[in-house]
Design an enzyme around this catalytic site. Sequence first.
Site, PDB file in Angstrom:
ATOM      1  N   GLN A   9      -5.883  -0.480  -3.686  1.00 28.27           N
ATOM      2  CA  GLN A   9      -6.546  -1.569  -4.410  1.00 28.27           C
ATOM      3  C   GLN A   9      -7.498  -1.050  -5.480  1.00 28.27           C
ATOM      4  O   GLN A   9      -7.613  -1.651  -6.553  1.00 28.27           O
ATOM      5  CB  GLN A   9      -7.272  -2.477  -3.419  1.00 28.27           C
ATOM      6  CG  GLN A   9      -7.856  -3.717  -4.067  1.00 28.27           C
ATOM      7  CD  GLN A   9      -8.372  -4.705  -3.042  1.00 28.27           C
ATOM      8  OE1 GLN A   9      -7.853  -4.815  -1.939  1.00 28.27           O
ATOM      9  NE2 GLN A   9      -9.407  -5.447  -3.420  1.00 28.27           N
ATOM     10  N   HIS A  29      -4.994  -6.637   3.569  1.00 26.16           N
ATOM     11  CA  HIS A  29      -4.101  -5.487   3.711  1.00 26.16           C
ATOM     12  C   HIS A  29      -3.456  -5.513   5.091  1.00 26.16           C
ATOM     13  O   HIS A  29      -4.145  -5.428   6.107  1.00 26.16           O
ATOM     14  CB  HIS A  29      -4.892  -4.187   3.535  1.00 26.16           C
ATOM     15  CG  HIS A  29      -5.436  -4.012   2.162  1.00 26.16           C
ATOM     16  ND1 HIS A  29      -4.958  -3.050   1.303  1.00 26.16           N
ATOM     17  CD2 HIS A  29      -6.400  -4.685   1.472  1.00 26.16           C
ATOM     18  CE1 HIS A  29      -5.616  -3.123   0.155  1.00 26.16           C
ATOM     19  NE2 HIS A  29      -6.495  -4.115   0.239  1.00 26.16           N
ATOM     20  N   CYS A  53      -1.770  -3.250   6.468  1.00 24.17           N
ATOM     21  CA  CYS A  53      -1.950  -1.984   7.182  1.00 24.17           C
ATOM     22  C   CYS A  53      -3.219  -2.019   8.034  1.00 24.17           C
ATOM     23  O   CYS A  53      -3.305  -1.341   9.054  1.00 24.17           O
ATOM     24  CB  CYS A  53      -1.964  -0.801   6.216  1.00 24.17           C
ATOM     25  SG  CYS A  53      -3.215  -0.901   4.930  1.00 24.17           S
ATOM     26  N   CYS A  59       0.837  -1.195   0.000  1.00 22.81           N
ATOM     27  CA  CYS A  59       0.000   0.000   0.000  1.00 22.81           C
ATOM     28  C   CYS A  59       0.875   1.249   0.000  1.00 22.81           C
ATOM     29  O   CYS A  59       1.954   1.271   0.588  1.00 22.81           O
ATOM     30  CB  CYS A  59      -0.976   0.010   1.177  1.00 22.81           C
ATOM     31  SG  CYS A  59      -0.296   0.533   2.745  1.00 22.81           S
ATOM     32  N   GLU A  60       0.405   2.265  -0.676  1.00 24.61           N
ATOM     33  CA  GLU A  60       1.178   3.494  -0.773  1.00 24.61           C
ATOM     34  C   GLU A  60       1.098   4.337   0.493  1.00 24.61           C
ATOM     35  O   GLU A  60       1.877   5.267   0.652  1.00 24.61           O
ATOM     36  CB  GLU A  60       0.738   4.314  -1.981  1.00 24.61           C
ATOM     37  CG  GLU A  60      -0.650   4.879  -1.905  1.00 24.61           C
ATOM     38  CD  GLU A  60      -1.041   5.655  -3.151  1.00 24.61           C
ATOM     39  OE1 GLU A  60      -1.815   6.603  -3.011  1.00 24.61           O
ATOM     40  OE2 GLU A  60      -0.569   5.315  -4.255  1.00 24.61           O
ATOM     41  N   HIS A  61       0.200   4.018   1.403  1.00 27.96           N
ATOM     42  CA  HIS A  61       0.052   4.816   2.615  1.00 27.96           C
ATOM     43  C   HIS A  61       1.009   4.396   3.722  1.00 27.96           C
ATOM     44  O   HIS A  61       1.508   5.235   4.469  1.00 27.96           O
ATOM     45  CB  HIS A  61      -1.393   4.739   3.121  1.00 27.96           C
ATOM     46  CG  HIS A  61      -2.365   5.249   2.123  1.00 27.96           C
ATOM     47  ND1 HIS A  61      -3.536   4.573   1.804  1.00 27.96           N
ATOM     48  CD2 HIS A  61      -2.349   6.347   1.335  1.00 27.96           C
ATOM     49  CE1 HIS A  61      -4.185   5.241   0.869  1.00 27.96           C
ATOM     50  NE2 HIS A  61      -3.497   6.318   0.569  1.00 27.96           N
ATOM     51  N   HIS A  62       1.264   3.081   3.868  1.00 23.19           N
ATOM     52  CA  HIS A  62       2.131   2.583   4.934  1.00 23.19           C
ATOM     53  C   HIS A  62       3.254   1.695   4.405  1.00 23.19           C
ATOM     54  O   HIS A  62       4.079   1.233   5.180  1.00 23.19           O
ATOM     55  CB  HIS A  62       1.309   1.784   5.956  1.00 23.19           C
ATOM     56  CG  HIS A  62       0.194   2.565   6.553  1.00 23.19           C
ATOM     57  ND1 HIS A  62      -1.104   2.488   6.083  1.00 23.19           N
ATOM     58  CD2 HIS A  62       0.174   3.475   7.565  1.00 23.19           C
ATOM     59  CE1 HIS A  62      -1.873   3.301   6.790  1.00 23.19           C
ATOM     60  NE2 HIS A  62      -1.135   3.906   7.687  1.00 23.19           N
TER      61      HIS A  62
END
Length: 191
Positions: free
Chosen positions: A123, A151, A153, A82-85
Amino acid sequence: MNARIPTTGNEAIVYDLLAHVIGEDANRGGLQETPARVVKAWEFWTSGYSMRASDVLKVFEDGAQGYDQMLTRKDIPLYSHCEHHMAAIFGTCTIAYIPDGKIVGLSKLDRLVEVFARRLQVQERLTTQIADAIMENLAPKGCAVYINARHMCVESRGVQNRNSETITTALRGVFLDEPATRAEFLAAARG
């Protein structure tokens, strides 16, 4: 054995992460080669940035020879971050399309998933990128993509919910316009 302390480049960044963010002794025996391993792993996990869908989708002109029904490639393994975490995402992807004179090598659908999964992702975008690439490169009557993923995260931090999955779909052409075709795909993807 003297520890080799990287002072520049990507290995130095990982060394600093270990020492300053994580709080580990980055010089201890078990971690001495970790910066190089991490850099190599991330180069692989993000190798999709150097790939293009058009390079992996081998299209055969008129290979369908009149075939006009749904072709489904089910449960393609999917690994992303994931690009956030930058936490792991893993699951499966099911792809279907109805040819309009052109077909694609079946293994190329697996490769297409890798092109976009091996990037930092969400996603929802991953699902639409796969569908859009099929429409652009294969020009079928329609295509559909169904991703079911977990996920890390969500599972390993924050809410720590280990009992849920995330499902996304992208429908194009006849899969969007014709309820019966959409229903046939969703039954195959879920079944």
